[in-house]
Design a protein around this motif. Structure first.
Motif, PDB file in Angstrom:
ATOM      1  N   TYR A 149      63.227  75.095   5.623  1.00 43.83           N
ATOM      2  CA  TYR A 149      62.697  75.684   6.774  1.00 43.83           C
ATOM      3  C   TYR A 149      61.931  74.503   7.436  1.00 43.83           C
ATOM      4  N   PRO A 150      62.098  74.240   8.683  1.00 40.49           N
ATOM      5  CA  PRO A 150      61.380  73.113   9.275  1.00 40.49           C
ATOM      6  C   PRO A 150      60.140  72.752   9.182  1.00 40.49           C
ATOM      7  N   ARG A 151      59.880  71.580   8.658  1.00 34.67           N
ATOM      8  CA  ARG A 151      58.437  71.490   8.040  1.00 34.67           C
ATOM      9  C   ARG A 151      57.073  71.590   9.206  1.00 34.67           C
ATOM     10  N   ASP A 152      57.656  71.552  10.418  1.00 32.86           N
ATOM     11  CA  ASP A 152      56.460  71.598  11.422  1.00 32.86           C
ATOM     12  C   ASP A 152      56.377  73.004  11.792  1.00 32.86           C
ATOM     13  N   ARG A 153      57.208  73.967  11.381  1.00 30.69           N
ATOM     14  CA  ARG A 153      57.101  75.312  11.449  1.00 30.69           C
ATOM     15  C   ARG A 153      56.566  76.254  10.530  1.00 30.69           C
ATOM     16  N   PHE A 154      56.107  75.695   9.271  1.00 30.42           N
ATOM     17  CA  PHE A 154      55.431  76.367   8.656  1.00 30.42           C
ATOM     18  C   PHE A 154      54.233  75.752   7.976  1.00 30.42           C
ATOM     19  N   GLU A 155      53.170  76.538   7.671  1.00 30.80           N
ATOM     20  CA  GLU A 155      51.971  76.253   6.944  1.00 30.80           C
ATOM     21  C   GLU A 155      51.596  77.034   5.585  1.00 30.80           C
ATOM     22  N   THR A 156      50.908  76.361   4.771  1.00 28.01           N
ATOM     23  CA  THR A 156      50.669  77.107   3.435  1.00 28.01           C
ATOM     24  C   THR A 156      49.182  77.419   3.292  1.00 28.01           C
ATOM     25  N   ILE A 157      48.631  78.730   3.270  1.00 29.65           N
ATOM     26  CA  ILE A 157      47.300  78.847   3.058  1.00 29.65           C
ATOM     27  C   ILE A 157      47.246  79.278   1.575  1.00 29.65           C
ATOM     28  N   LEU A 158      46.437  78.876   0.771  1.00 31.53           N
ATOM     29  CA  LEU A 158      45.978  79.176  -0.640  1.00 31.53           C
ATOM     30  C   LEU A 158      44.618  79.868  -0.347  1.00 31.53           C
ATOM     31  N   VAL A 159      44.385  81.110  -0.956  1.00 25.46           N
ATOM     32  CA  VAL A 159      43.001  81.568  -1.160  1.00 25.46           C
ATOM     33  C   VAL A 159      42.587  81.692  -2.482  1.00 25.46           C
ATOM     34  N   ASP A 160      41.564  80.915  -3.146  1.00 22.04           N
ATOM     35  CA  ASP A 160      41.659  81.178  -4.427  1.00 22.04           C
ATOM     36  C   ASP A 160      40.505  82.030  -4.773  1.00 22.04           C
ATOM     37  N   ASN A 161      40.459  83.090  -5.614  1.00 18.03           N
ATOM     38  CA  ASN A 161      39.644  83.926  -6.015  1.00 18.03           C
ATOM     39  C   ASN A 161      39.138  83.761  -7.465  1.00 18.03           C
ATOM     40  N   SER A 162      37.856  82.864  -7.763  1.00 10.56           N
ATOM     41  CA  SER A 162      37.246  82.812  -8.773  1.00 10.56           C
ATOM     42  C   SER A 162      37.972  82.350  -9.678  1.00 10.56           C
ATOM     43  N   SER A 163      38.955  80.961  -9.541  1.00 12.24           N
ATOM     44  CA  SER A 163      39.497  80.494 -10.568  1.00 12.24           C
ATOM     45  C   SER A 163      38.444  79.504 -11.457  1.00 12.24           C
ATOM     46  N   THR A 164      38.801  79.466 -12.780  1.00  6.43           N
ATOM     47  CA  THR A 164      38.139  78.655 -13.492  1.00  6.43           C
ATOM     48  C   THR A 164      38.943  77.472 -14.281  1.00  6.43           C
ATOM     49  N   ASP A 165      40.073  77.527 -14.040  1.00  4.21           N
ATOM     50  CA  ASP A 165      41.183  76.653 -14.587  1.00  4.21           C
ATOM     51  C   ASP A 165      41.434  75.495 -13.592  1.00  4.21           C
ATOM     52  N   GLY A 166      40.990  75.235 -12.620  1.00  6.19           N
ATOM     53  CA  GLY A 166      41.060  74.022 -11.467  1.00  6.19           C
ATOM     54  C   GLY A 166      42.033  74.174 -10.751  1.00  6.19           C
ATOM     55  N   THR A 167      42.591  75.563 -10.469  1.00  6.30           N
ATOM     56  CA  THR A 167      43.533  75.736  -9.565  1.00  6.30           C
ATOM     57  C   THR A 167      43.266  75.328  -8.109  1.00  6.30           C
ATOM     58  N   PRO A 168      42.253  75.368  -7.558  1.00  8.39           N
ATOM     59  CA  PRO A 168      42.031  74.911  -6.132  1.00  8.39           C
ATOM     60  C   PRO A 168      42.243  73.404  -6.239  1.00  8.39           C
ATOM     61  N   ASP A 169      42.035  72.694  -7.049  1.00  6.49           N
ATOM     62  CA  ASP A 169      41.979  71.228  -7.218  1.00  6.49           C
ATOM     63  C   ASP A 169      43.436  70.800  -7.268  1.00  6.49           C
ATOM     64  N   LEU A 170      44.186  71.664  -7.959  1.00 10.70           N
ATOM     65  CA  LEU A 170      45.685  71.141  -8.107  1.00 10.70           C
ATOM     66  C   LEU A 170      46.576  71.498  -6.948  1.00 10.70           C
TER      67      LEU A 170
END
Length: 323
Positions: A37-58
Protein backbone atom coordinates in the motif's frame (compact mmCIF):
# COMPACT_ATOMS: atom_id res chain seq x y z
CA UNK A 1 -12.86 -4.32 -10.38
CA UNK A 2 -10.48 -1.55 -9.33
CA UNK A 3 -6.84 -1.47 -10.43
CA UNK A 4 -3.84 0.05 -8.69
CA UNK A 5 -3.13 2.41 -11.59
CA UNK A 6 -6.53 4.11 -11.58
CA UNK A 7 -7.31 4.17 -7.86
CA UNK A 8 -6.80 7.07 -5.49
CA UNK A 9 -5.95 5.23 -2.31
CA UNK A 10 -7.68 6.53 0.83
CA UNK A 11 -5.73 7.20 4.00
CA UNK A 12 -5.89 4.13 6.27
CA UNK A 13 -5.18 4.17 9.99
CA UNK A 14 -3.97 0.84 11.37
CA UNK A 15 -4.89 0.59 15.06
CA UNK A 16 -2.89 -1.85 17.17
CA UNK A 17 -3.75 -2.58 20.82
CA UNK A 18 -0.81 -4.15 22.64
CA UNK A 19 -0.13 -5.78 25.98
CA UNK A 20 3.21 -7.53 26.58
CA UNK A 21 3.84 -8.28 22.90
CA UNK A 22 7.66 -8.17 22.97
CA UNK A 23 7.85 -11.60 21.32
CA UNK A 24 5.70 -10.63 18.36
CA UNK A 25 5.73 -6.85 17.89
CA UNK A 26 8.77 -6.79 15.60
CA UNK A 27 7.29 -9.41 13.27
CA UNK A 28 3.95 -7.58 13.29
CA UNK A 29 5.40 -4.17 12.45
CA UNK A 30 7.86 -5.61 9.93
CA UNK A 31 4.94 -7.13 8.05
CA UNK A 32 3.03 -3.85 8.09
CA UNK A 33 6.03 -1.91 6.81
CA UNK A 34 6.40 -4.45 3.99
CA UNK A 35 2.91 -3.55 2.75
CA UNK A 36 2.53 -2.69 -0.93
CA UNK A 37 0.00 0.00 0.00
CA UNK A 38 1.40 3.50 -0.77
CA UNK A 39 3.52 4.43 2.25
CA UNK A 40 2.15 7.96 2.44
CA UNK A 41 -1.42 6.64 2.51
CA UNK A 42 -1.36 4.71 5.78
CA UNK A 43 -0.40 5.35 9.38
CA UNK A 44 0.16 2.91 12.23
CA UNK A 45 -1.07 3.70 15.73
CA UNK A 46 -0.06 1.44 18.61
CA UNK A 47 -1.82 1.83 21.95
CA UNK A 48 -0.10 0.00 24.77
CA UNK A 49 -2.10 -1.25 27.72
CA UNK A 50 0.15 -1.71 30.76
CA UNK A 51 2.96 -3.71 29.14
CA UNK A 52 5.85 -4.63 31.42
CA UNK A 53 8.12 -6.21 28.78
CA UNK A 54 9.24 -3.12 26.87
CA UNK A 55 6.68 -3.40 24.06
CA UNK A 56 6.31 0.42 23.63
CA UNK A 57 10.08 0.91 23.33
CA UNK A 58 10.32 -1.82 20.69
CA UNK A 59 7.47 -0.22 18.74
CA UNK A 60 9.17 3.18 18.81
CA UNK A 61 11.97 1.74 16.67
CA UNK A 62 9.48 1.78 13.78
CA UNK A 63 7.68 4.71 12.10
CA UNK A 64 4.71 4.21 14.40
CA UNK A 65 2.73 6.51 16.68
CA UNK A 66 2.89 5.02 20.18
CA UNK A 67 0.47 5.87 22.97
CA UNK A 68 0.06 4.37 26.42
CA UNK A 69 -3.34 3.79 28.03
CA UNK A 70 -2.93 1.62 31.15
CA UNK A 71 -5.43 -0.47 33.07
CA UNK A 72 -8.44 -0.37 30.75
CA UNK A 73 -10.33 -2.98 28.76
CA UNK A 74 -9.33 -3.73 25.19
CA UNK A 75 -12.38 -1.95 23.78
CA UNK A 76 -11.17 1.29 25.34
CA UNK A 77 -7.69 0.71 23.88
CA UNK A 78 -9.09 0.24 20.38
CA UNK A 79 -11.35 3.30 20.74
CA UNK A 80 -8.47 5.44 21.93
CA UNK A 81 -6.42 4.50 18.88
CA UNK A 82 -9.38 5.23 16.60
CA UNK A 83 -9.68 8.64 18.23
CA UNK A 84 -6.08 9.43 17.25
CA UNK A 85 -6.59 8.25 13.66
CA UNK A 86 -6.44 10.61 10.68
CA UNK A 87 -7.60 8.06 8.13
CA UNK A 88 -11.08 7.75 6.66
CA UNK A 89 -10.69 3.96 7.01
CA UNK A 90 -9.71 2.20 10.23
CA UNK A 91 -7.89 -1.12 10.02
CA UNK A 92 -7.98 -2.92 13.35
CA UNK A 93 -5.19 -5.43 13.86
CA UNK A 94 -3.59 -6.96 16.95
CA UNK A 95 0.07 -6.61 17.85
CA UNK A 96 0.51 -10.39 17.80
CA UNK A 97 -0.53 -10.72 14.16
CA UNK A 98 1.45 -10.81 10.90
CA UNK A 99 -0.12 -9.59 7.66
CA UNK A 100 0.39 -10.36 4.00
CA UNK A 101 1.96 -7.53 1.94
CA UNK A 102 -1.35 -7.06 0.12
CA UNK A 103 -3.51 -7.10 3.26
CA UNK A 104 -4.15 -3.34 3.25
CA UNK A 105 -4.94 -3.18 -0.46
CA UNK A 106 -7.22 -6.19 -0.24
CA UNK A 107 -9.11 -4.64 2.65
CA UNK A 108 -9.62 -1.31 0.93
CA UNK A 109 -10.46 -2.91 -2.43
CA UNK A 110 -13.03 -5.17 -0.77
CA UNK A 111 -14.77 -2.20 0.84
CA UNK A 112 -14.91 -0.50 -2.56
CA UNK A 113 -15.80 -3.50 -4.70
CA UNK A 114 -18.53 -4.81 -2.38
CA UNK A 115 -19.85 -1.29 -1.68
CA UNK A 116 -19.83 -1.93 2.06
CA UNK A 117 -18.69 0.10 5.07
CA UNK A 118 -17.06 -2.72 7.01
CA UNK A 119 -15.37 -6.00 6.20
CA UNK A 120 -13.61 -8.57 8.35
CA UNK A 121 -11.18 -11.41 7.90
CA UNK A 122 -10.18 -14.55 9.74
CA UNK A 123 -6.89 -15.92 11.02
CA UNK A 124 -4.49 -18.59 9.88
CA UNK A 125 -1.77 -20.56 11.60
CA UNK A 126 1.93 -19.85 11.56
CA UNK A 127 4.63 -22.21 10.31
CA UNK A 128 4.90 -24.48 13.37
CA UNK A 129 1.61 -24.54 15.28
CA UNK A 130 1.24 -26.43 18.54
CA UNK A 131 -1.19 -29.35 18.75
CA UNK A 132 -3.60 -27.12 20.69
CA UNK A 133 -3.64 -24.58 17.86
CA UNK A 134 -3.97 -27.25 15.16
CA UNK A 135 -6.84 -29.12 16.78
CA UNK A 136 -8.68 -26.04 17.98
CA UNK A 137 -8.49 -24.06 14.73
CA UNK A 138 -9.48 -26.94 12.48
CA UNK A 139 -10.36 -24.70 9.55
CA UNK A 140 -6.78 -23.46 9.49
CA UNK A 141 -5.43 -26.89 8.57
CA UNK A 142 -6.36 -26.15 4.95
CA UNK A 143 -6.78 -22.39 4.96
CA UNK A 144 -8.13 -19.91 7.47
CA UNK A 145 -11.01 -19.39 9.84
CA UNK A 146 -14.14 -17.66 8.60
CA UNK A 147 -15.89 -16.32 11.69
CA UNK A 148 -19.58 -15.52 11.66
CA UNK A 149 -18.87 -12.22 13.45
CA UNK A 150 -16.03 -9.71 13.23
CA UNK A 151 -12.87 -10.48 15.17
CA UNK A 152 -10.91 -7.57 16.61
CA UNK A 153 -7.59 -8.51 15.04
CA UNK A 154 -8.85 -8.16 11.47
CA UNK A 155 -11.39 -5.43 10.70
CA UNK A 156 -11.61 -2.72 8.05
CA UNK A 157 -14.28 -0.09 8.72
CA UNK A 158 -15.01 3.45 7.60
CA UNK A 159 -14.27 5.79 10.49
CA UNK A 160 -17.58 7.63 10.15
CA UNK A 161 -19.50 4.36 10.48
CA UNK A 162 -17.36 3.24 13.42
CA UNK A 163 -18.18 6.48 15.21
CA UNK A 164 -21.87 6.29 14.31
CA UNK A 165 -22.30 3.03 16.28
CA UNK A 166 -20.31 4.29 19.25
CA UNK A 167 -17.17 2.25 18.67
CA UNK A 168 -16.27 -0.73 20.82
CA UNK A 169 -17.85 -1.50 24.17
CA UNK A 170 -15.35 -0.35 26.80
CA UNK A 171 -17.06 -2.05 29.74
CA UNK A 172 -16.45 -5.70 28.81
CA UNK A 173 -13.13 -7.50 29.17
CA UNK A 174 -13.59 -9.47 25.94
CA UNK A 175 -16.11 -9.93 23.14
CA UNK A 176 -16.03 -6.27 22.14
CA UNK A 177 -15.56 -7.37 18.54
CA UNK A 178 -18.69 -9.54 18.52
CA UNK A 179 -20.57 -6.71 20.21
CA UNK A 180 -19.70 -4.13 17.53
CA UNK A 181 -20.41 -6.68 14.79
CA UNK A 182 -23.94 -7.13 16.12
CA UNK A 183 -24.41 -3.38 16.56
CA UNK A 184 -23.42 -2.82 12.93
CA UNK A 185 -25.86 -5.48 11.72
CA UNK A 186 -28.62 -4.00 13.87
CA UNK A 187 -27.90 -0.63 12.25
CA UNK A 188 -28.47 -2.13 8.82
CA UNK A 189 -24.87 -2.63 7.74
CA UNK A 190 -23.73 -5.69 5.84
CA UNK A 191 -20.78 -7.28 7.66
CA UNK A 192 -19.03 -9.68 5.26
CA UNK A 193 -16.06 -11.77 6.41
CA UNK A 194 -13.56 -12.56 3.64
CA UNK A 195 -11.10 -15.47 3.81
CA UNK A 196 -8.63 -13.64 1.55
CA UNK A 197 -8.04 -11.13 4.34
CA UNK A 198 -6.74 -13.73 6.80
CA UNK A 199 -3.80 -12.78 9.02
CA UNK A 200 -1.37 -15.02 10.87
CA UNK A 201 -2.18 -14.92 14.57
CA UNK A 202 0.93 -15.55 16.66
CA UNK A 203 -0.91 -15.16 19.95
CA UNK A 204 -3.07 -18.29 19.87
CA UNK A 205 -3.10 -20.36 23.03
CA UNK A 206 -0.36 -22.95 22.55
CA UNK A 207 -0.73 -25.05 25.70
CA UNK A 208 -3.66 -26.52 27.59
CA UNK A 209 -3.06 -24.15 30.52
CA UNK A 210 -3.05 -21.01 28.38
CA UNK A 211 -6.06 -22.32 26.46
CA UNK A 212 -8.11 -22.74 29.66
CA UNK A 213 -7.05 -19.32 30.93
CA UNK A 214 -8.10 -17.67 27.68
CA UNK A 215 -11.54 -19.29 27.78
CA UNK A 216 -11.93 -18.26 31.41
CA UNK A 217 -11.15 -14.67 30.46
CA UNK A 218 -13.68 -14.76 27.61
CA UNK A 219 -16.45 -15.99 29.93
CA UNK A 220 -16.04 -13.50 32.76
CA UNK A 221 -18.65 -11.20 31.19
CA UNK A 222 -21.40 -13.83 30.97
CA UNK A 223 -23.20 -12.54 34.06
CA UNK A 224 -22.49 -8.80 33.84
CA UNK A 225 -23.70 -8.76 30.23
CA UNK A 226 -26.40 -11.40 30.49
CA UNK A 227 -28.50 -10.00 27.63
CA UNK A 228 -25.74 -10.86 25.18
CA UNK A 229 -25.16 -14.18 26.93
CA UNK A 230 -28.71 -15.44 26.59
CA UNK A 231 -28.58 -14.70 22.86
CA UNK A 232 -25.52 -16.95 22.50
CA UNK A 233 -26.29 -20.70 22.12
CA UNK A 234 -22.83 -21.59 23.47
CA UNK A 235 -23.74 -19.98 26.79
CA UNK A 236 -26.38 -22.65 27.36
CA UNK A 237 -23.84 -25.40 26.66
CA UNK A 238 -21.50 -23.84 29.21
CA UNK A 239 -24.35 -23.55 31.70
CA UNK A 240 -25.32 -27.22 31.21
CA UNK A 241 -21.68 -28.31 31.64
CA UNK A 242 -21.32 -26.23 34.82
CA UNK A 243 -24.53 -27.55 36.36
CA UNK A 244 -23.75 -31.19 35.51
CA UNK A 245 -20.20 -30.99 36.91
CA UNK A 246 -21.51 -29.37 40.09
CA UNK A 247 -24.22 -32.05 40.33
CA UNK A 248 -21.63 -34.77 39.88
CA UNK A 249 -19.57 -33.54 42.83
CA UNK A 250 -22.72 -33.06 44.90
CA UNK A 251 -24.02 -36.61 44.40
CA UNK A 252 -20.61 -38.21 44.89
CA UNK A 253 -20.26 -36.29 48.17
CA UNK A 254 -23.57 -37.87 49.21
CA UNK A 255 -22.19 -41.33 48.30
CA UNK A 256 -24.58 -41.54 45.35
CA UNK A 257 -21.77 -42.60 43.06
CA UNK A 258 -23.86 -43.91 40.19
CA UNK A 259 -25.91 -40.68 39.97
CA UNK A 260 -22.72 -38.64 40.23
CA UNK A 261 -21.09 -40.54 37.36
CA UNK A 262 -24.26 -40.16 35.28
CA UNK A 263 -24.11 -36.40 35.82
CA UNK A 264 -20.42 -36.40 34.84
CA UNK A 265 -21.24 -38.21 31.60
CA UNK A 266 -24.08 -35.78 30.93
CA UNK A 267 -21.57 -32.94 31.33
CA UNK A 268 -19.67 -34.27 28.31
CA UNK A 269 -22.66 -33.93 25.97
CA UNK A 270 -22.01 -30.23 25.15
CA UNK A 271 -18.39 -31.07 24.30
CA UNK A 272 -19.60 -33.60 21.75
CA UNK A 273 -21.95 -31.03 20.24
CA UNK A 274 -19.13 -28.50 19.94
CA UNK A 275 -16.79 -31.07 18.37
CA UNK A 276 -19.36 -32.05 15.75
CA UNK A 277 -19.98 -28.39 14.97
CA UNK A 278 -16.26 -27.70 14.51
CA UNK A 279 -15.74 -30.78 12.35
CA UNK A 280 -18.65 -29.80 10.13
CA UNK A 281 -17.29 -26.27 9.75
CA UNK A 282 -13.84 -27.62 8.88
CA UNK A 283 -15.38 -29.85 6.17
CA UNK A 284 -12.83 -32.62 6.59
CA UNK A 285 -12.96 -36.41 6.70
CA UNK A 286 -9.32 -37.06 7.53
CA UNK A 287 -9.45 -37.47 11.30
CA UNK A 288 -8.63 -40.81 12.91
CA UNK A 289 -9.84 -41.84 16.41
CA UNK A 290 -6.76 -40.36 18.12
CA UNK A 291 -7.27 -37.00 16.43
CA UNK A 292 -10.97 -37.07 17.19
CA UNK A 293 -10.12 -37.68 20.85
CA UNK A 294 -7.82 -34.65 20.85
CA UNK A 295 -10.55 -32.50 19.31
CA UNK A 296 -13.07 -33.69 21.89
CA UNK A 297 -10.58 -33.13 24.72
CA UNK A 298 -10.10 -29.51 23.67
CA UNK A 299 -13.84 -28.95 23.72
CA UNK A 300 -13.97 -30.34 27.26
CA UNK A 301 -11.17 -27.93 28.24
CA UNK A 302 -13.04 -25.13 26.48
CA UNK A 303 -16.14 -25.77 28.57
CA UNK A 304 -14.07 -26.11 31.74
CA UNK A 305 -12.41 -22.75 31.13
CA UNK A 306 -15.71 -21.09 30.28
CA UNK A 307 -17.29 -22.56 33.41
CA UNK A 308 -14.50 -21.17 35.57
CA UNK A 309 -15.00 -17.78 33.95
CA UNK A 310 -18.75 -17.99 34.54
CA UNK A 311 -18.22 -18.76 38.22
CA UNK A 312 -15.62 -16.04 38.56
CA UNK A 313 -17.99 -13.53 36.99
CA UNK A 314 -20.76 -14.60 39.36
CA UNK A 315 -18.50 -14.12 42.38
CA UNK A 316 -17.43 -10.71 41.09
CA UNK A 317 -21.03 -9.55 40.62
CA UNK A 318 -22.11 -10.84 44.07
CA UNK A 319 -19.14 -9.11 45.69
CA UNK A 320 -19.99 -5.82 43.97
CA UNK A 321 -23.56 -5.96 45.19
CA UNK A 322 -22.55 -6.75 48.78
CA UNK A 323 -19.96 -3.98 49.04
Amino acid sequence: MMHDDDMEWPLVSIVLPAHNEANSINACLDSIMASDYPRDRFETILVDNSSTDGTPDLARQFPVEVYELPNVNVGAVRNYGAGKANGSILAFLDADCVVDPRWLKKGVETLQNLSVDVVGGGIKLGASPSWVESFWLLECRHGSTRPTELIGCNIFIRKSVFESVGGFNEQITSGEDTDISRKLKASGHSVPVITDLAVVHLGNAKSMTSFIRRQQWHAENYISHWKSSIADPVFYLVLWFTLMVASSFFFIALNQTFTGLAAALAALLPAGILSLKRLKRASTQEFNPVKLALIFSLDVLYLAGRSLGLLRGMIREITKRLL
